[in-house]
Design a protein around this motif. Structure first.
Motif, short mmCIF file in Angstrom:
data_model
loop_
_atom_site.label_atom_id
_atom_site.label_comp_id
_atom_site.label_asym_id
_atom_site.label_seq_id
_atom_site.Cartn_x
_atom_site.Cartn_y
_atom_site.Cartn_z
N ASP A 115 0.69 -1.07 -0.03
CA ASP A 115 -0.11 -0.17 0.17
C ASP A 115 0.85 1.19 -0.16
O ASP A 115 1.11 1.50 0.95
CB ASP A 115 -0.76 -0.03 1.21
CG ASP A 115 -0.31 0.01 2.60
OD1 ASP A 115 0.91 -0.92 2.69
OD2 ASP A 115 -0.63 0.62 3.61
N LYS A 116 1.18 1.58 -1.13
CA LYS A 116 2.35 2.87 -1.19
C LYS A 116 1.86 4.02 -0.55
O LYS A 116 2.67 4.74 0.02
CB LYS A 116 2.52 3.20 -2.75
CG LYS A 116 3.51 4.18 -2.89
CD LYS A 116 3.70 4.23 -4.32
CE LYS A 116 5.19 5.40 -4.52
NZ LYS A 116 4.80 6.65 -3.95
N ALA A 117 0.75 4.54 -0.78
CA ALA A 117 0.10 5.64 0.21
C ALA A 117 0.38 5.60 1.41
O ALA A 117 0.82 6.35 2.24
CB ALA A 117 -1.25 6.05 -0.21
N GLY A 118 -0.06 4.38 1.95
CA GLY A 118 -0.14 3.87 3.43
C GLY A 118 1.38 3.99 3.79
O GLY A 118 1.91 4.69 5.01
N ASP A 120 4.04 5.72 2.26
CA ASP A 120 4.40 6.97 2.51
C ASP A 120 4.05 7.86 3.53
O ASP A 120 4.54 8.71 4.03
CB ASP A 120 3.79 7.45 1.11
CG ASP A 120 4.52 7.09 0.02
OD1 ASP A 120 5.50 6.71 -0.07
OD2 ASP A 120 4.20 7.41 -1.36
N ALA A 121 2.67 7.53 4.20
CA ALA A 121 2.00 8.25 5.19
C ALA A 121 2.85 7.76 6.60
O ALA A 121 3.27 8.54 7.57
CB ALA A 121 0.61 7.80 5.51
N ASP A 122 3.32 6.60 6.50
CA ASP A 122 3.85 6.29 7.88
C ASP A 122 5.32 6.74 7.92
O ASP A 122 5.90 7.12 8.96
CB ASP A 122 4.05 4.39 7.79
CG ASP A 122 2.78 3.95 8.31
OD1 ASP A 122 2.07 4.70 8.90
OD2 ASP A 122 2.44 2.64 8.12
#
Length: 243
Positions: A115-118, A120-122
């Motif tokens: 989950d690339k977006a997740g 990046d958010a982490d």
């Protein structure tokens, strides 16, 4: 919220022997859902050996007893499969990838995720918590100070969203200010509901942060109980708190 009915880690009758040397002598230990449990004791008590038995990273030795994680035996599980099962460890000595950048180390912590977006958010989250890492995102991990490497090792382990986090001597060799920061993060991670087994020589800080504690001495568990009760126990005070 601690749920004693939901067992995450259970160790029964664990024995570890290197030749004729018995490093761990038949211990029982358990960590329940949402708990922060600490294992304290003097250097050489067998604490790190216990963690290495859980993760299957011991050198050649004789291991007896059972270790179960979320109700399933860990026997025969190769250590690199543990992350896929949401079990992560921050080893003694940090173990960062020295020839990778901070950013790359964090990406390695998320290698089981897609989950690339997740992800990046982490990474952004950990950069907010540890601004020093953000400032040095493109720097090789091997050039960081000990405290910065400890920050990175913790953030990397948490990138996989572990169900159980094992921490081995996170305060070792750090300045008092850095120790305070690391323990602040440990307490906050625990509040988020992540189950933690903390091995730590700084008994006072460990017991202040934990729900329950175990005392290990010469390979055996000699005491266990509520962490706050243990913090005020005269035997613990005399042996481990310098009081």
């Amino acid at each position: 919220m601690v749920n004693a009915a939901n067992n995450v880690l259970r160790i029964s009758g664990l024995k570890v022997a290197y030749g004729g040397i018995k490093a761990v002598k038949g211990i029982d230990l358990e960590v329940n859902e949402g708990e922060l449990v600490t294992l304290i004791g003097a250097n050489g008590a067998g604490k790190t050996t216990t963690l290495k038995a859980i993760t299957g990273t011991l050198p050649a030795c004789k291991v007896e007893g059972t270790i179960s994680y979320l109700g399933q035996s860990l026997k025969g599980t190769q250590s690199f499969h543990l992350v896929e099962r949401k079990l992560a460890m921050v080893p003694e000595g940090r173990g960062v990838f020295t020839r990778m950048t901070i950013q790359e180390n964090l990406m390695m912590g998320a290698y089981t995720r897609d989950d690339k977006a997740g992800i990046d958010a982490d990474i952004a989250k950990w950069f907010d918590i540890f601004p020093r890492l953000k400032e040095r995102a493109g720097q090789l991990a091997g050039t960081l100070s000990g405290g910065e490497q400890q920050m990175l090792a913790m953030a990397r382990a948490l990138m996989c969203h572990p169900h159980l986090l094992l921490l081995d001597e996170p305060s070792m060799g750090l300045s008092p200010i850095m120790v305070d920061k690391i323990f602040e993060v440990i307490r906050n991670v625990s509040k988020e509901g992540i189950t933690i087994l903390l091995v730590e020589q700084n008994a006072k800080l460990a017991l202040q942060a934990a729900h329950r504690g175990y005392v290990m001495d010469s390979g055996a568990i000699t005491m266990t109980g509520n962490a706050d009760d243990m913090l005020h126990d005269p035997r613990v005070k005399a042996a481990y708190l310098g009081e």
